[in-house]
Design a protein around this motif. Structure first.
Motif, PDB file in Angstrom:
ATOM      1  N   PHE A  26       0.803  -1.098  -0.099  1.00 41.60           N
ATOM      2  CA  PHE A  26       0.010   0.021   0.151  1.00 41.60           C
ATOM      3  C   PHE A  26       0.925   1.372  -0.171  1.00 41.60           C
ATOM      4  CE2 PHE A  26      -2.332  -3.290   2.554  1.00 41.60           C
ATOM      5  CZ  PHE A  26      -3.205  -3.651   1.497  1.00 41.60           C
ATOM      6  N   GLY A  27       2.247   1.027  -0.128  1.00 39.90           N
ATOM      7  CA  GLY A  27       2.988   2.152  -0.253  1.00 39.90           C
ATOM      8  C   GLY A  27       3.941   2.305   1.227  1.00 39.90           C
ATOM      9  N   GLU A  28       4.780   3.259   0.927  1.00 36.38           N
ATOM     10  CA  GLU A  28       5.620   3.540   2.283  1.00 36.38           C
ATOM     11  C   GLU A  28       4.651   4.148   3.485  1.00 36.38           C
ATOM     12  OE1 GLU A  28       9.043   6.001   2.696  1.00 36.38           O
ATOM     13  OE2 GLU A  28       9.363   5.638   0.282  1.00 36.38           O
ATOM     14  N   GLY A  29       4.996   3.663   4.431  1.00 36.61           N
ATOM     15  CA  GLY A  29       4.326   3.921   5.800  1.00 36.61           C
ATOM     16  C   GLY A  29       3.148   2.855   6.156  1.00 36.61           C
ATOM     17  N   ALA A  30       3.088   1.860   5.268  1.00 35.26           N
ATOM     18  CA  ALA A  30       2.245   0.806   5.705  1.00 35.26           C
ATOM     19  C   ALA A  30       2.983  -0.610   5.667  1.00 35.26           C
ATOM     20  CB  ALA A  30       0.892   0.796   4.968  1.00 35.26           C
ATOM     21  N   ASP A  31       3.351  -1.093   6.585  1.00 38.68           N
ATOM     22  CA  ASP A  31       4.078  -2.333   6.565  1.00 38.68           C
ATOM     23  C   ASP A  31       2.991  -3.606   6.878  1.00 38.68           C
ATOM     24  OD1 ASP A  31       6.561  -1.202   6.411  1.00 38.68           O
ATOM     25  OD2 ASP A  31       6.719  -0.707   8.155  1.00 38.68           O
ATOM     26  N   VAL A  32       2.998  -4.452   6.019  1.00 37.81           N
ATOM     27  CA  VAL A  32       2.333  -5.640   5.942  1.00 37.81           C
ATOM     28  C   VAL A  32       3.059  -6.796   6.215  1.00 37.81           C
ATOM     29  CG1 VAL A  32       0.864  -7.099   4.722  1.00 37.81           C
ATOM     30  CG2 VAL A  32       0.311  -4.502   4.421  1.00 37.81           C
ATOM     31  N   SER A  44       0.353   1.201  10.287  1.00 40.43           N
ATOM     32  CA  SER A  44       0.223   2.306   9.371  1.00 40.43           C
ATOM     33  C   SER A  44      -0.061   3.321  10.480  1.00 40.43           C
ATOM     34  CB  SER A  44      -0.882   2.126   8.384  1.00 40.43           C
ATOM     35  OG  SER A  44      -2.150   1.683   8.892  1.00 40.43           O
ATOM     36  N   GLU A  45      -0.646   4.403   9.571  1.00 44.75           N
ATOM     37  CA  GLU A  45      -1.208   5.506  10.592  1.00 44.75           C
ATOM     38  C   GLU A  45      -2.701   5.775  10.165  1.00 44.75           C
ATOM     39  OE1 GLU A  45       1.449   8.952  10.412  1.00 44.75           O
ATOM     40  OE2 GLU A  45       3.165   7.841  11.531  1.00 44.75           O
ATOM     41  N   LEU A  46      -3.336   6.488  11.039  1.00 44.41           N
ATOM     42  CA  LEU A  46      -4.628   7.108  10.696  1.00 44.41           C
ATOM     43  C   LEU A  46      -4.908   8.299  11.477  1.00 44.41           C
ATOM     44  CD1 LEU A  46      -7.558   6.402   9.763  1.00 44.41           C
ATOM     45  CD2 LEU A  46      -8.127   5.370  11.878  1.00 44.41           C
ATOM     46  N   ARG A  47      -4.680   9.192  10.490  1.00 47.43           N
ATOM     47  CA  ARG A  47      -4.993  10.687  10.802  1.00 47.43           C
ATOM     48  C   ARG A  47      -3.810  11.147  11.771  1.00 47.43           C
ATOM     49  NH1 ARG A  47      -9.897   8.455  12.139  1.00 47.43           N
ATOM     50  NH2 ARG A  47     -11.254   8.702  10.709  1.00 47.43           N
ATOM     51  N   GLY A  48      -2.497  10.613  11.422  1.00 41.09           N
ATOM     52  CA  GLY A  48      -1.513  10.739  12.062  1.00 41.09           C
ATOM     53  C   GLY A  48      -1.102  10.186  13.327  1.00 41.09           C
TER      54      GLY A  48
END
Length: 127
Positions: A26-32, A44-48
């Motif tokens: 899903f791109g950088e910042g979301a490790d699966v 990942s991050e949700l709203r920071g």
């Protein structure tokens, strides 16, 4: 537990389990994190805010959602089979480690026996 520690504990715990790979579909910042190509965790991050999605048995997930403000039904996931952890005082390292290992166990249990990773320390593997 703060967000960066939450992500670090998930990464360390997941990568110590057998047959785990980390990807970023899903791109950088979301490790699966996957075991034998099946996802069991995602950071990942949700709203920071740092979050973690984990596979979880429905009764266990429902109890965690009921008992912890930091645990909600899985964000962008099947709300019955996934939970989301957010940083907070009630979340500790042991809890996160246990939930990651449990998520891995659930996915491995659903794999065909021939594809299950062998780990002599846990007694898991093909019969």
């Amino acid at each position: 537990m703060d967000g960066s520690t939450l992500h670090a504990v998930v990464a360390r715990t997941a990568m110590a389990l057998p047959a785990v790979t980390a990807t970023q579909p899903f791109g950088e910042g979301a490790d699966v994190y996957k075991v034998v190509d099946k996802m069991f965790a995602m950071t990942s991050e949700l709203r920071g805010v740092a979050i973690v999605n984990l596979k979880c048995a429905p009764p266990h997930g429902a109890a965690l959602v009921r008992d912890f403000a930091e645990v909600t039904p899985g964000w962008h996931m099947n709300k019955r089979h996934w939970i989301t952890l957010a940083p907070g005082e009630a979340i500790d390292e042991q809890m996160v480690e246990d939930l990651v290992a449990n998520a891995w166990d659930l996915v491995v249990a659903g794999l065909p026996r021939a594809r299950r990773p062998f780990d002599p320390g846990r007694g898991a593997g093909p019969a």
